[in-house]
Enzyme design. Sequence first.
Site, PDB file in Angstrom:
ATOM      1  N   CYS A   2       1.764 -12.702   1.012  1.00  0.00           N
ATOM      2  CA  CYS A   2       0.303 -12.431   0.944  1.00  0.00           C
ATOM      3  C   CYS A   2      -0.176 -11.101   1.682  1.00  0.00           C
ATOM      4  O   CYS A   2       0.842 -10.408   2.222  1.00  0.00           O
ATOM      5  CB  CYS A   2      -0.428 -13.563   1.936  1.00  0.00           C
ATOM      6  SG  CYS A   2       0.061 -15.192   1.410  1.00  0.00           S
ATOM      7  N   ARG A  27       0.382  -8.220  -3.601  1.00  0.00           N
ATOM      8  CA  ARG A  27       1.270  -9.202  -2.779  1.00  0.00           C
ATOM      9  C   ARG A  27       0.578 -10.333  -2.896  1.00  0.00           C
ATOM     10  O   ARG A  27       1.518 -11.462  -2.666  1.00  0.00           O
ATOM     11  CB  ARG A  27       0.941  -8.752  -1.473  1.00  0.00           C
ATOM     12  CG  ARG A  27       1.385  -7.325  -0.809  1.00  0.00           C
ATOM     13  CD  ARG A  27       1.112  -6.901   0.416  1.00  0.00           C
ATOM     14  NE  ARG A  27       1.866  -7.712   1.239  1.00  0.00           N
ATOM     15  CZ  ARG A  27       3.093  -7.622   1.864  1.00  0.00           C
ATOM     16  NH1 ARG A  27       3.732  -6.540   0.990  1.00  0.00           N
ATOM     17  NH2 ARG A  27       3.964  -8.452   2.534  1.00  0.00           N
ATOM     18  N   TRP A  74      -0.713 -15.349  -1.681  1.00  0.00           N
ATOM     19  CA  TRP A  74      -0.102 -16.140  -3.000  1.00  0.00           C
ATOM     20  C   TRP A  74       0.364 -17.218  -2.584  1.00  0.00           C
ATOM     21  O   TRP A  74       1.058 -17.737  -1.396  1.00  0.00           O
ATOM     22  CB  TRP A  74       1.119 -15.104  -3.102  1.00  0.00           C
ATOM     23  CG  TRP A  74       1.930 -15.517  -4.327  1.00  0.00           C
ATOM     24  CD1 TRP A  74       1.757 -15.571  -5.484  1.00  0.00           C
ATOM     25  CD2 TRP A  74       3.368 -15.722  -4.236  1.00  0.00           C
ATOM     26  NE1 TRP A  74       2.692 -15.952  -6.354  1.00  0.00           N
ATOM     27  CE2 TRP A  74       3.895 -16.186  -5.604  1.00  0.00           C
ATOM     28  CE3 TRP A  74       4.410 -15.698  -3.342  1.00  0.00           C
ATOM     29  CZ2 TRP A  74       5.065 -16.481  -5.899  1.00  0.00           C
ATOM     30  CZ3 TRP A  74       5.751 -15.864  -3.553  1.00  0.00           C
ATOM     31  CH2 TRP A  74       5.972 -16.492  -4.835  1.00  0.00           C
ATOM     32  N   ASN A 100       0.664 -14.370   6.935  1.00  0.00           N
ATOM     33  CA  ASN A 100       1.829 -14.042   5.739  1.00  0.00           C
ATOM     34  C   ASN A 100       2.860 -14.708   6.173  1.00  0.00           C
ATOM     35  O   ASN A 100       3.618 -14.167   7.343  1.00  0.00           O
ATOM     36  CB  ASN A 100       1.861 -12.798   5.325  1.00  0.00           C
ATOM     37  CG  ASN A 100       2.735 -12.478   4.285  1.00  0.00           C
ATOM     38  OD1 ASN A 100       3.137 -13.246   3.542  1.00  0.00           O
ATOM     39  ND2 ASN A 100       3.597 -11.350   4.257  1.00  0.00           N
ATOM     40  N   GLY A 101       3.449 -15.914   5.385  1.00  0.00           N
ATOM     41  CA  GLY A 101       4.659 -16.217   5.919  1.00  0.00           C
ATOM     42  C   GLY A 101       4.782 -17.656   5.573  1.00  0.00           C
ATOM     43  O   GLY A 101       3.943 -18.424   4.873  1.00  0.00           O
ATOM     44  N   GLU A 478      19.089  -6.756 -17.072  1.00  0.00           N
ATOM     45  CA  GLU A 478      17.924  -6.193 -16.426  1.00  0.00           C
ATOM     46  C   GLU A 478      16.904  -5.928 -17.582  1.00  0.00           C
ATOM     47  O   GLU A 478      15.693  -6.317 -17.416  1.00  0.00           O
ATOM     48  CB  GLU A 478      18.250  -4.693 -15.805  1.00  0.00           C
ATOM     49  CG  GLU A 478      16.860  -4.155 -15.379  1.00  0.00           C
ATOM     50  CD  GLU A 478      16.223  -4.985 -14.333  1.00  0.00           C
ATOM     51  OE1 GLU A 478      16.562  -6.055 -13.678  1.00  0.00           O
ATOM     52  OE2 GLU A 478      15.057  -4.521 -14.143  1.00  0.00           O
ATOM     53  N   LYS A 482      13.096  -7.609 -17.560  1.00  0.00           N
ATOM     54  CA  LYS A 482      11.731  -6.956 -17.598  1.00  0.00           C
ATOM     55  C   LYS A 482      11.004  -7.468 -18.811  1.00  0.00           C
ATOM     56  O   LYS A 482       9.771  -7.363 -18.759  1.00  0.00           O
ATOM     57  CB  LYS A 482      12.171  -5.352 -17.876  1.00  0.00           C
ATOM     58  CG  LYS A 482      12.161  -4.492 -16.633  1.00  0.00           C
ATOM     59  CD  LYS A 482      11.102  -4.253 -15.906  1.00  0.00           C
ATOM     60  CE  LYS A 482      11.525  -4.600 -14.169  1.00  0.00           C
ATOM     61  NZ  LYS A 482      12.443  -5.198 -13.831  1.00  0.00           N
ATOM     62  N   GLU A 485       9.381 -10.745 -17.809  1.00  0.00           N
ATOM     63  CA  GLU A 485       8.323 -10.906 -16.865  1.00  0.00           C
ATOM     64  C   GLU A 485       7.161 -10.317 -16.921  1.00  0.00           C
ATOM     65  O   GLU A 485       6.181 -10.678 -16.447  1.00  0.00           O
ATOM     66  CB  GLU A 485       9.010 -10.556 -15.539  1.00  0.00           C
ATOM     67  CG  GLU A 485       9.447  -9.055 -15.278  1.00  0.00           C
ATOM     68  CD  GLU A 485       9.882  -8.727 -13.972  1.00  0.00           C
ATOM     69  OE1 GLU A 485       9.271  -9.235 -12.811  1.00  0.00           O
ATOM     70  OE2 GLU A 485      10.689  -7.710 -13.803  1.00  0.00           O
ATOM     71  N   HIS A 501      30.833 -17.105 -28.923  1.00  0.00           N
ATOM     72  CA  HIS A 501      31.060 -18.412 -28.336  1.00  0.00           C
ATOM     73  C   HIS A 501      29.790 -19.086 -28.256  1.00  0.00           C
ATOM     74  O   HIS A 501      29.594 -20.069 -27.292  1.00  0.00           O
ATOM     75  CB  HIS A 501      31.427 -18.055 -27.034  1.00  0.00           C
ATOM     76  CG  HIS A 501      32.854 -17.360 -27.007  1.00  0.00           C
ATOM     77  ND1 HIS A 501      33.933 -17.790 -27.417  1.00  0.00           N
ATOM     78  CD2 HIS A 501      32.937 -15.884 -26.835  1.00  0.00           C
ATOM     79  CE1 HIS A 501      34.960 -16.796 -27.428  1.00  0.00           C
ATOM     80  NE2 HIS A 501      34.389 -15.664 -27.149  1.00  0.00           N
ATOM     81  N   LYS A 597       4.911  -9.522  -6.010  1.00  0.00           N
ATOM     82  CA  LYS A 597       5.821  -8.200  -5.832  1.00  0.00           C
ATOM     83  C   LYS A 597       7.215  -8.436  -4.850  1.00  0.00           C
ATOM     84  O   LYS A 597       8.106  -8.212  -5.170  1.00  0.00           O
ATOM     85  CB  LYS A 597       4.847  -7.030  -5.053  1.00  0.00           C
ATOM     86  CG  LYS A 597       5.828  -5.966  -4.881  1.00  0.00           C
ATOM     87  CD  LYS A 597       6.468  -5.446  -6.151  1.00  0.00           C
ATOM     88  CE  LYS A 597       7.261  -4.216  -6.174  1.00  0.00           C
ATOM     89  NZ  LYS A 597       8.090  -3.831  -7.564  1.00  0.00           N
TER      90      LYS A 597
HETATM   91  C1  AGP Z   1      11.675  -7.140 -10.431  1.00  0.00           C
HETATM   92  O1  AGP Z   1      11.170  -6.736 -11.805  1.00  0.00           O
HETATM   93  C2  AGP Z   1      11.131  -8.521 -10.109  1.00  0.00           C
HETATM   94  N1  AGP Z   1      10.065  -8.299  -9.990  1.00  0.00           N
HETATM   95  C3  AGP Z   1      12.172  -9.144  -9.059  1.00  0.00           C
HETATM   96  O2  AGP Z   1      13.137  -9.627  -9.643  1.00  0.00           O
HETATM   97  C4  AGP Z   1      12.551  -8.432  -7.837  1.00  0.00           C
HETATM   98  O3  AGP Z   1      13.521  -7.412  -8.013  1.00  0.00           O
HETATM   99  C5  AGP Z   1      13.370  -9.501  -6.864  1.00  0.00           C
HETATM  100  O4  AGP Z   1      12.076 -10.289  -6.248  1.00  0.00           O
HETATM  101  C6  AGP Z   1      13.778  -8.808  -5.622  1.00  0.00           C
HETATM  102  O5  AGP Z   1      12.788  -8.121  -4.939  1.00  0.00           O
HETATM  103  P1  AGP Z   1      13.332  -6.866  -3.759  1.00  0.00           P
HETATM  104  O6  AGP Z   1      14.157  -6.016  -4.362  1.00  0.00           O
HETATM  105  O7  AGP Z   1      11.816  -6.521  -3.130  1.00  0.00           O
HETATM  106  O8  AGP Z   1      14.136  -7.764  -2.954  1.00  0.00           O
END
Ligand code: AGP
Length: 602
Positions: A2, A27, A74, A100-101, A478, A482, A485, A501, A597
């Site tokens: 958050c 956030r 969040w 936050n937490g 990766e 990308k 997401e 396979h 994030k």
């Molecule tokens: C990356 O595009 C994602 N949003 C997610 O996988 C992110 O890389 C992951 O949550 C790790 O975050 P961090 O690097 O802040 O630890």
Amino acid sequence: MCGIIAYIGNKPVMPILIQGLQRLEYRGYDSAGIALVEEGELTIIKTKGSVDSLSDLLRESKHQAVYGIGHTRWATHGVPSDTNAHPHASCDNKLTLVHNGIIENYKELREQLISEGHKFISETDTEIVVHTIEKYYQGNLEEAVIKGIQDLQGAYALALISAQEEKIVLVRKQSPLIIGVGEGECYAASDIPALLPYTKKVVILEEGDIAILRKDNFQVINSEGKEKRVEVIETTWDAHLAEKSGYPHFMLKEIYEQPTVLKDTLRERVSEDQLLLDEADLGDLIPNLRKVYFGACGTAYHATLVGKLYLETLCDLEAETEVASEFRYRDVPWVKPAVGIIVSQSGETADTLGVLSRLKELSYPVIGITNVIGSSVSRESDRTIYTRAGPEISVASTKAYTSQMLVLLLLALSWSKKRNKLNYEKERYYIKELKELPFKAQQVLDKSELFLEIARELKEVKHLFYLGRLQDYYTALEGALKMKEISYLHAEAYAGGELKHGPLALIENNTPVIAFLSNKSIAPKMLSNFEEVRSRGGKIYLFTTLDIKESSFRIVKLPDSDMLVSPILNGLVLQLLAYYTARECGASIDKPRNLAKSVTVE
Ligand code: AGP
């Protein structure tokens, strides 16, 4: 995760809280609220929905309060709703706080507090905190906080205010909180960008710190109430860095920042003829090192796959990497001497921090590679190497990913020297490659029209595959993440040799296959994998540093680069492909559904 914002000074607090929350929305953005005190009266305004919905609610209000707190949520406990939004208030509506937490023992505390007569209205874990502080409150907020937090277990960044005292009390435990120091005013926020329009003078609270903000001063105390000396640092981040600077999305801005970011990551770490990554210098431990244990999630985990390959190739050193949420619970055969390397853009990812603590418990030295100064990873690691990517606002990680890989390459090269596996010629060769990297990254960006054309073909598909071998396989992983997401298209990554396979059964007419090829030694094998796809009607889009002539493929030639450097350049390719495809699909891009994030919860 958050976002928290707080202000105390002489200006009307409301616009400051709203603007701060707008900068913190990445956030968490399922509900938002503010609390302010005017003439001893506490007012809380909160709502399900975005900060803009909160701002609409406040449009007509005439509050002139000069201190208050704000929160954008969040959800972790309790669905997004007006009642579950923060701030939460005590029974007598004299105290309120934002959090936050996660409070891990909130259930037993809730029962205990109910038995003592407290009334709850929300489903959140946060509400037990304000009732706990209320239980100990006798007119001094920080004293009640010192007592109350003893009852709490879990992670919490808190900002609290009372209707009877003109101050803001902050607590930092496992979730970030930063003080902004102004002229006759003080701010607090979950991250630095939210403070930048007002001040560059910041104090990054440490684990367990409690702070008391007043109009013209602030104090930091520890959990015994003893004052701590703290350092006010001047951040080099400018407000514009946290804004879009004219780009339609933070993600595109951050993709285009990468030539500069790669230069910044290299700065002072590579001279004309020498590698200088002092932050990774663990003395005579390195020549005899037997193993490295990585800890990371998501995109950062994909960077560690490349890091593992660097250590194997350049240092003849074994490395273990698995997603942190799995690795933290495994009982691997722990060997010594070994080192932990934790990679995290935010430095606050709960599962990644779980691996960090596990490695510390096993007395391994830990190097943290993070983008955020003062983050938990930086505080809890023995050494920290900053990626220097600047604030990464878009939920999709881009510049952090490429700078993480660059730091890992620098680390592997400097360790390779210490392990006598990098002679002077080789060192100069890699220095030249590194110095050319930012320019080659710009060359990739200059091909963006090609990526846009391909994206226009991809936007109609429902499924697509990413293929590669070795470092190109990690790129493929990766690339698929990308694409998933931010465009919400279903994408899967496979090692080239693995398709036959099983997954090959899914290839049909016009199935798009995004392929990467930067390793000459395995080119023939990869070309036969492409033939397997093409002969079943699949459509190959090949991104390669090699000279491949194949008319039936869509080929994009990338700048020549060493095969160890190619994953960094391919990072920009996969990012642009995903970005343009998502834009063609009309996706929201910077704030993908269901994601935040930084995942500070497990
Ligand atoms: C990356 O595009 C994602 N949003 C997610 O996988 C992110 O890389 C992951 O949550 C790790 O975050 P961090 O690097 O802040 O630890």
